[in-house]
Design a protein around this motif. Structure first.
Motif, PDB file in Angstrom:
ATOM      1  N   ILE A  64      -2.949   4.918  -2.457  1.00  9.14           N
ATOM      2  CA  ILE A  64      -4.060   5.352  -1.747  1.00  9.14           C
ATOM      3  C   ILE A  64      -3.756   6.926  -1.634  1.00  9.14           C
ATOM      4  N   PHE A  65      -4.619   7.722  -2.195  1.00  7.78           N
ATOM      5  CA  PHE A  65      -4.448   8.934  -2.368  1.00  7.78           C
ATOM      6  C   PHE A  65      -5.468   9.642  -1.289  1.00  7.78           C
ATOM      7  N   LEU A  66      -4.643  10.442  -0.434  1.00  8.72           N
ATOM      8  CA  LEU A  66      -5.427  11.382   0.626  1.00  8.72           C
ATOM      9  C   LEU A  66      -5.758  12.504   0.244  1.00  8.72           C
ATOM     10  N   GLY A  67      -6.875  13.058   0.027  1.00  8.64           N
ATOM     11  CA  GLY A  67      -7.340  14.346  -0.081  1.00  8.64           C
ATOM     12  C   GLY A  67      -7.588  15.040   1.178  1.00  8.64           C
TER      13      GLY A  67
ATOM     14  N   LEU B 166      -3.598  -0.793   8.214  1.00  7.30           N
ATOM     15  CA  LEU B 166      -3.343  -1.462   7.125  1.00  7.30           C
ATOM     16  C   LEU B 166      -2.246  -2.505   7.403  1.00  7.30           C
ATOM     17  N   GLN B 167      -1.375  -2.180   8.384  1.00  6.76           N
ATOM     18  CA  GLN B 167      -0.317  -3.143   8.726  1.00  6.76           C
ATOM     19  C   GLN B 167      -0.789  -4.014   9.561  1.00  6.76           C
ATOM     20  N   ALA B 168      -1.861  -3.961  10.254  1.00  3.72           N
ATOM     21  CA  ALA B 168      -2.400  -4.916  11.181  1.00  3.72           C
ATOM     22  C   ALA B 168      -3.207  -6.032  10.354  1.00  3.72           C
ATOM     23  N   LEU B 169      -3.494  -5.767   9.054  1.00  2.00           N
ATOM     24  CA  LEU B 169      -3.993  -6.653   8.199  1.00  2.00           C
ATOM     25  C   LEU B 169      -2.875  -7.501   7.344  1.00  2.00           C
ATOM     26  N   GLY B 170      -1.596  -7.068   7.497  1.00  2.97           N
ATOM     27  CA  GLY B 170      -0.403  -8.016   7.077  1.00  2.97           C
ATOM     28  C   GLY B 170       0.007  -7.111   5.632  1.00  2.97           C
ATOM     29  N   HIS B 171      -0.592  -5.975   5.345  1.00  2.00           N
ATOM     30  CA  HIS B 171      -0.020  -5.232   4.242  1.00  2.00           C
ATOM     31  C   HIS B 171       1.301  -4.375   4.460  1.00  2.00           C
ATOM     32  N   LEU B 172       2.032  -4.493   3.372  1.00  2.00           N
ATOM     33  CA  LEU B 172       3.165  -3.346   3.579  1.00  2.00           C
ATOM     34  C   LEU B 172       2.883  -2.258   3.102  1.00  2.00           C
ATOM     35  N   VAL B 173       3.159  -1.051   4.347  1.00  5.39           N
ATOM     36  CA  VAL B 173       2.549   0.173   4.124  1.00  5.39           C
ATOM     37  C   VAL B 173       3.768   1.178   3.827  1.00  5.39           C
ATOM     38  N   GLU B 174       3.725   1.981   2.799  1.00  2.74           N
ATOM     39  CA  GLU B 174       4.742   2.737   2.447  1.00  2.74           C
ATOM     40  C   GLU B 174       4.122   4.157   2.190  1.00  2.74           C
ATOM     41  N   ASP B 175       4.345   5.081   3.254  1.00  2.00           N
ATOM     42  CA  ASP B 175       3.841   6.456   3.322  1.00  2.00           C
ATOM     43  C   ASP B 175       4.703   7.194   2.461  1.00  2.00           C
ATOM     44  N   MET B 176       4.547   7.898   1.348  1.00  2.00           N
ATOM     45  CA  MET B 176       5.323   8.683   0.470  1.00  2.00           C
ATOM     46  C   MET B 176       5.184  10.054   0.885  1.00  2.00           C
ATOM     47  N   GLY B 177       4.441  10.396   1.940  1.00  4.28           N
ATOM     48  CA  GLY B 177       4.625  11.890   2.234  1.00  4.28           C
ATOM     49  C   GLY B 177       3.414  12.579   1.468  1.00  4.28           C
ATOM     50  N   ASP B 178       3.478  13.952   1.094  1.00  3.79           N
ATOM     51  CA  ASP B 178       2.699  14.778   0.423  1.00  3.79           C
ATOM     52  C   ASP B 178       3.190  15.292  -0.882  1.00  3.79           C
ATOM     53  N   ILE B 179       2.157  15.374  -1.747  1.00  6.43           N
ATOM     54  CA  ILE B 179       2.478  15.959  -3.155  1.00  6.43           C
ATOM     55  C   ILE B 179       2.565  17.405  -2.835  1.00  6.43           C
TER      56      ILE B 179
ATOM     57  N   CYS C 209       0.882  -1.135  -0.060  1.00  2.07           N
ATOM     58  CA  CYS C 209      -0.064   0.103  -0.089  1.00  2.07           C
ATOM     59  C   CYS C 209       0.837   1.182  -0.058  1.00  2.07           C
ATOM     60  N   LYS C 210       0.703   2.190  -1.150  1.00  2.00           N
ATOM     61  CA  LYS C 210       1.278   3.252  -1.180  1.00  2.00           C
ATOM     62  C   LYS C 210       0.512   4.347  -0.942  1.00  2.00           C
ATOM     63  N   ILE C 211       0.741   5.005   0.651  1.00  2.00           N
ATOM     64  CA  ILE C 211      -0.325   6.271   0.858  1.00  2.00           C
ATOM     65  C   ILE C 211       0.534   7.603   0.381  1.00  2.00           C
TER      66      ILE C 211
END
Length: 306
Positions: A90-93, A35-48, A3-5
């Motif tokens: 995953i795009f956060l508005g 999402l990590q608790a569900l077993g996903h690899l989570v990468e937070d890429m910061g903000d655009i 997951c790329k946030i």
């Protein structure tokens, strides 16, 4: 799943401050750990970050912040194309104007992959105005029209390399449509499921019907989830509240069906305004919905409607 946030702190598309704080609020509500608790690899890429705003004027004097939204759309489009090459973006508005960029970038990626892109638009509004038809001038009301290649954006928004096929778009939960949008939706062939359709047929039947077409055509599926898809009684933190939205169970059931389909390839979460929230409950609900979409289970099985 990887997951790329990535945040898109845009609020110029609306007339009310606060949406720029949405990405921070979703992170603070525990999106990554959930999402990590569900077993996903989570990468937070910061903000655009948007580039310099172009100098542009439009004859429609109602339009607000056109240069800023044009700059944001270009930056978000490039970021969406880049990170969609692998993983689950995953795009956060941010307000819903971010989807002008996310859809432009994701659609380019779908063309490169040789697969059709479908869009499930979960929203009280279809956001199908053009720059000419908008009366409010708030540009969170135009992203789906722009991404679908409707006329009137050339010279104002970034050139659109891969327009959506609007017949592969399903707007679900709609309950506030302007006359110009209604005419444009019909002409373009957008699948429109308002809350009356949800009441008559149930949300499961509508979602499953659309998913079956995505599956049949081997499509990619982008989901754009607006806070005002939900009834304001359970999700007050949005500047465009419209009564009669999806209930807690309807929303979770839709997310569970999307997860079970294994078709969703990218996601927007938009219009969260923390300044309007009640002790963070809307942000927490949005995190819970994303967790349902990405596989949160109870008693070893997917959660089921009561």
């Amino acid at each position: 799943m990887h997951c790329k946030i990535i945040g898109a702190p845009v609020e110029e598309g609306t007339d009310l401050a606060g949406c720029a704080l949405g990405p921070r609020a979703l992170r603070a509500a525990g999106l990554g750990p959930a999402l990590q608790a569900l077993g996903h690899l989570v990468e937070d890429m910061g903000d655009i970050a948007a580039g310099p705003a172009p100098t542009i004027l439009h004859p429609n004097e109602a339009i607000r912040h056109l240069p800023a939204i044009a700059a944001w759309t270009a930056a978000i489009g490039e970021a969406a194309f880049s990170i969609s090459g692998s993983g689950f973006p995953i795009f956060l508005g941010g307000d819903h104007s971010i989807s002008a960029g996310t859809l432009a970038g994701i659609s380019r990626r779908a063309v490169e992959l040789g697969r059709p892109l479908f869009v499930l638009w979960l929203d009280a509004h279809p956001d199908f105005h053009t720059l000419d038809s908008t009366e409010s001038g708030n540009l969170h009301g135009v992203p789906l029209a722009y991404a679908s290649g409707l006329p009137g954006f050339s010279g104002y928004f970034p050139p659109l390399e891969a327009p959506l096929d609007p017949t592969r778009v399903c707007t679900l939960g709609i309950r506030s449509v302007d006359p110009a949008e209604q005419a444009a939706l019909v002409q373009a062939g957008v699948i429109t499921c308002d809350m009356s359709a949800v009441d008559r047929h149930g949300i499961a039947a509508l979602v499953e019907r659309f998913l079956e077409r995505v599956r049949r055509e081997n499509g990619l599926l982008h989901v754009s989830l607006d806070v005002d898809f939900l009834d304001p009684a359970i999700a007050p933190a949005v500047g465009t509240t419209v009564p009669g939205g999806a209930t807690f169970r309807e929303a979770h059931l839709a997310m569970e069906l999307l997860h079970e389909s294994n078709l969703v390839s990218s996601l927007d979460i938009v219009e969260l305004n923390p300044m309007l929230d009640d002790q963070g409950r809307t942000a927490s609900l949005m995190v819970d919905l994303v967790a349902s979409l990405l596989g949160r289970r109870i008693l070893g099985r997917a959660t089921q409607a009561a």
